[in-house]
Design a protein around this motif. Structure first.
Motif, PDB file in Angstrom:
ATOM      1  N   ARG A  25       0.847  -1.192   0.000  1.00 15.12           N
ATOM      2  CA  ARG A  25       0.000   0.000   0.000  1.00 15.12           C
ATOM      3  C   ARG A  25       0.882   1.241   0.000  1.00 15.12           C
ATOM      4  N   ILE A  26       0.737   2.027  -1.054  1.00 12.45           N
ATOM      5  CA  ILE A  26       1.411   3.319  -1.179  1.00 12.45           C
ATOM      6  C   ILE A  26       0.342   4.381  -0.986  1.00 12.45           C
ATOM      7  N   GLU A  27       0.566   5.270  -0.019  1.00 10.44           N
ATOM      8  CA  GLU A  27      -0.500   6.203   0.344  1.00 10.44           C
ATOM      9  C   GLU A  27       0.002   7.637   0.380  1.00 10.44           C
ATOM     10  N   SER A  28      -0.652   8.490  -0.420  1.00 12.33           N
ATOM     11  CA  SER A  28      -0.412   9.936  -0.426  1.00 12.33           C
ATOM     12  C   SER A  28       1.071  10.277  -0.577  1.00 12.33           C
ATOM     13  N   VAL A  29       1.724   9.642  -1.543  1.00 13.62           N
ATOM     14  CA  VAL A  29       3.155   9.800  -1.741  1.00 13.62           C
ATOM     15  C   VAL A  29       3.450  10.954  -2.701  1.00 13.62           C
ATOM     16  N   TRP A  30       4.403  11.769  -2.300  1.00 11.84           N
ATOM     17  CA  TRP A  30       4.907  12.867  -3.133  1.00 11.84           C
ATOM     18  C   TRP A  30       6.406  12.664  -3.327  1.00 11.84           C
ATOM     19  N   LYS A  31       6.893  12.989  -4.518  1.00 10.18           N
ATOM     20  CA  LYS A  31       8.331  12.935  -4.762  1.00 10.18           C
ATOM     21  C   LYS A  31       8.695  13.959  -5.818  1.00 10.18           C
ATOM     22  N   SER A  32       9.719  14.780  -5.495  1.00 12.45           N
ATOM     23  CA  SER A  32      10.206  15.794  -6.426  1.00 12.45           C
ATOM     24  C   SER A  32      11.717  15.676  -6.547  1.00 12.45           C
ATOM     25  N   TYR A  33      12.239  16.133  -7.681  1.00 12.70           N
ATOM     26  CA  TYR A  33      13.680  16.212  -7.909  1.00 12.70           C
ATOM     27  C   TYR A  33      14.031  17.650  -8.244  1.00 12.70           C
ATOM     28  N   GLU A  34      15.213  18.061  -7.810  1.00 15.12           N
ATOM     29  CA  GLU A  34      15.676  19.411  -8.138  1.00 15.12           C
ATOM     30  C   GLU A  34      16.944  19.320  -8.968  1.00 15.12           C
ATOM     31  N   ARG A  35      16.903  19.908 -10.139  1.00 19.51           N
ATOM     32  CA  ARG A  35      18.064  19.952 -11.025  1.00 19.51           C
ATOM     33  C   ARG A  35      18.205  21.381 -11.554  1.00 19.51           C
ATOM     34  N   ALA A  36      19.413  21.908 -11.424  1.00 17.99           N
ATOM     35  CA  ALA A  36      19.698  23.267 -11.888  1.00 17.99           C
ATOM     36  C   ALA A  36      18.691  24.266 -11.323  1.00 17.99           C
ATOM     37  N   ARG A  37      18.393  24.078 -10.036  1.00 15.98           N
ATOM     38  CA  ARG A  37      17.481  24.960  -9.307  1.00 15.98           C
ATOM     39  C   ARG A  37      16.051  24.907  -9.817  1.00 15.98           C
ATOM     40  N   ILE A  38      15.746  23.893 -10.591  1.00 11.69           N
ATOM     41  CA  ILE A  38      14.368  23.696 -11.069  1.00 11.69           C
ATOM     42  C   ILE A  38      13.808  22.449 -10.407  1.00 11.69           C
ATOM     43  N   THR A  39      12.683  22.594  -9.735  1.00 11.53           N
ATOM     44  CA  THR A  39      12.049  21.477  -9.038  1.00 11.53           C
ATOM     45  C   THR A  39      10.980  20.851  -9.921  1.00 11.53           C
ATOM     46  N   THR A  40      11.087  19.539 -10.113  1.00 11.49           N
ATOM     47  CA  THR A  40      10.113  18.791 -10.902  1.00 11.49           C
ATOM     48  C   THR A  40       9.440  17.760 -10.009  1.00 11.49           C
ATOM     49  N   THR A  41       8.133  17.828  -9.929  1.00 13.74           N
ATOM     50  CA  THR A  41       7.374  16.861  -9.140  1.00 13.74           C
ATOM     51  C   THR A  41       6.993  15.687 -10.035  1.00 13.74           C
ATOM     52  N   VAL A  42       7.458  14.489  -9.693  1.00  7.79           N
ATOM     53  CA  VAL A  42       7.175  13.304 -10.513  1.00  7.79           C
ATOM     54  C   VAL A  42       6.057  12.457  -9.924  1.00  7.79           C
ATOM     55  N   LEU A  43       5.811  12.594  -8.630  1.00  8.97           N
ATOM     56  CA  LEU A  43       4.685  11.906  -8.005  1.00  8.97           C
ATOM     57  C   LEU A  43       3.949  12.894  -7.116  1.00  8.97           C
ATOM     58  N   GLU A  44       2.652  12.991  -7.322  1.00  8.39           N
ATOM     59  CA  GLU A  44       1.846  13.976  -6.604  1.00  8.39           C
ATOM     60  C   GLU A  44       0.658  13.285  -5.939  1.00  8.39           C
ATOM     61  N   ASN A  45       0.775  13.089  -4.627  1.00  8.95           N
ATOM     62  CA  ASN A  45      -0.310  12.484  -3.843  1.00  8.95           C
ATOM     63  C   ASN A  45      -0.703  11.104  -4.395  1.00  8.95           C
ATOM     64  N   ALA A  46       0.305  10.300  -4.737  1.00  8.39           N
ATOM     65  CA  ALA A  46       0.066   8.994  -5.362  1.00  8.39           C
ATOM     66  C   ALA A  46      -0.374   7.960  -4.325  1.00  8.39           C
ATOM     67  N   THR A  47      -1.441   7.260  -4.653  1.00  8.53           N
ATOM     68  CA  THR A  47      -1.967   6.209  -3.777  1.00  8.53           C
ATOM     69  C   THR A  47      -2.333   4.997  -4.611  1.00  8.53           C
ATOM     70  N   GLY A 239       2.671  13.285 -12.995  1.00  5.14           N
ATOM     71  CA  GLY A 239       2.822  13.085 -11.566  1.00  5.14           C
ATOM     72  C   GLY A 239       1.612  12.519 -10.854  1.00  5.14           C
ATOM     73  N   LYS A 240       0.499  12.372 -11.561  1.00 10.69           N
ATOM     74  CA  LYS A 240      -0.738  11.925 -10.924  1.00 10.69           C
ATOM     75  C   LYS A 240      -1.080  10.493 -11.331  1.00 10.69           C
ATOM     76  N   LEU A 241      -1.438   9.687 -10.337  1.00 14.58           N
ATOM     77  CA  LEU A 241      -1.885   8.318 -10.561  1.00 14.58           C
ATOM     78  C   LEU A 241      -3.403   8.299 -10.647  1.00 14.58           C
ATOM     79  N   LYS A 242      -3.920   7.672 -11.690  1.00 11.15           N
ATOM     80  CA  LYS A 242      -5.361   7.541 -11.840  1.00 11.15           C
ATOM     81  C   LYS A 242      -5.709   6.075 -12.022  1.00 11.15           C
TER      82      LYS A 242
END
Length: 267
Positions: A25-47, A239-242
């Motif tokens: 069970r993966i619940e409400s998971v967020w994950k972002s990466y920062e490269r060259a001062r730019i933040t990219t969100t690859v997982l947004e509230n994934a469940t 970034g969103k799981l459906k």
């Protein structure tokens, strides 16, 4: 198919009952990466959750975060927020010894990259058993031979990774993941580049493993055709799981694409 897991510790406490339904069970998971001062969100509230004995598939194109999700599910990558439970236990709360035991005895991970060291197939698959105490040396070798034969690649035992066809590499990678009889099998884009028939064959193998051993299977794939025969399918986009509808809708979509000249697949 490989036998059901034995000697795997049971979850305790109030999570034990739920863990029988939700092996992962993966619940409400967020994950972002920062490269060259730019933040990219690859997982947004994934469940998502995958039950024991079932196959779940996450569909997404390249760079959508599928590999990140698989790494988070395995506990090798920490999410920024959210929780990951394996058989009722929060992976983030495990100490190093307990997590090592989980990796050795309860998790199987199949990647498309193959081994990072020059080993023959038998040694590569046996390496997955190095950390477990459930078999001695002769038993490990016998176990590896059994799994390779079961997956139809016994003849490849003395071959090196680069000597294998892509199809043989897929089967060998599955062998090293299931040889430990895991309670959770994670598969990351293993069928990318295979034709539809081979993709279906891999899904049949995964279903057989799930049903015969009772393990939960989560596979990340790049197209809907590769998700055929999954019990649940999620779309990962931006970034969103459906959670998508069930198998028939996926089958109809795959058949439509198969008939389209633009999506023709090699035999």
């Amino acid at each position: 198919m490989p036998e059901a897991p034995t000697n795997a510790p049971d979850a305790e406490g109030p999570q034990a009952e739920r863990s029988r339904a939700d092996a992962l069970r993966i619940e409400s998971v967020w994950k972002s990466y920062e490269r060259a001062r730019i933040t990219t969100t690859v997982l947004e509230n994934a469940t998502l959750s995958v039950s024991a004995g079932t196959v779940g598939a996450v569909v997404g194109t390249r760079a959508q975060g599928k590999s990140t999700l698989i790494r988070i599910a395995s506990g090798t990558l920490r999410p920024d927020r959210g929780t990951v439970h394996l058989n009722g236990r929060d992976l983030a709360t495990l100490n190093d010894a307990d997590y090592s035991a989980v990796l050795a005895n309860e998790l199987g991970v199949a990647l498309s990259s193959g081994p990072r060291v020059r080993l023959d197939v038998h040694a590569y698959v046996e390496m997955s058993l190095a950390a477990t105490k459930r078999w001695n040396g002769p038993q490990r070798r016998q176990r590896v031979s059994h799994v390779l034969k079961d997956l139809g690649v016994a003849s490849c035992a003395k071959m090196k990774w680069k000597e294998l066809s892509q199809w043989q590499q897929v089967l060998v990678e599955l062998a090293q993941a299931v040889v430990v009889t895991p309670r959770l099998l994670l598969v990351d884009d293993l069928v990318d580049g295979l034709n539809l028939g081979k993709k279906q064959a891999v899904m049949e193998i995964l279903r057989s493993i799930a049903q015969s051993t009772g393990c939960a299977v989560l596979t990340a794939v790049s197209d809907h055709e590769a998700a055929l025969q999954s019990d649940q399918v999620w779309q990962l986009r931006d970034g969103k799981l459906k959670l998508m509808h069930g198998g028939p809708d996926i089958v109809n979509l795959a058949l439509h694409r198969e008939r389209s000249p633009a999506h023709a697949l090699d035999a």
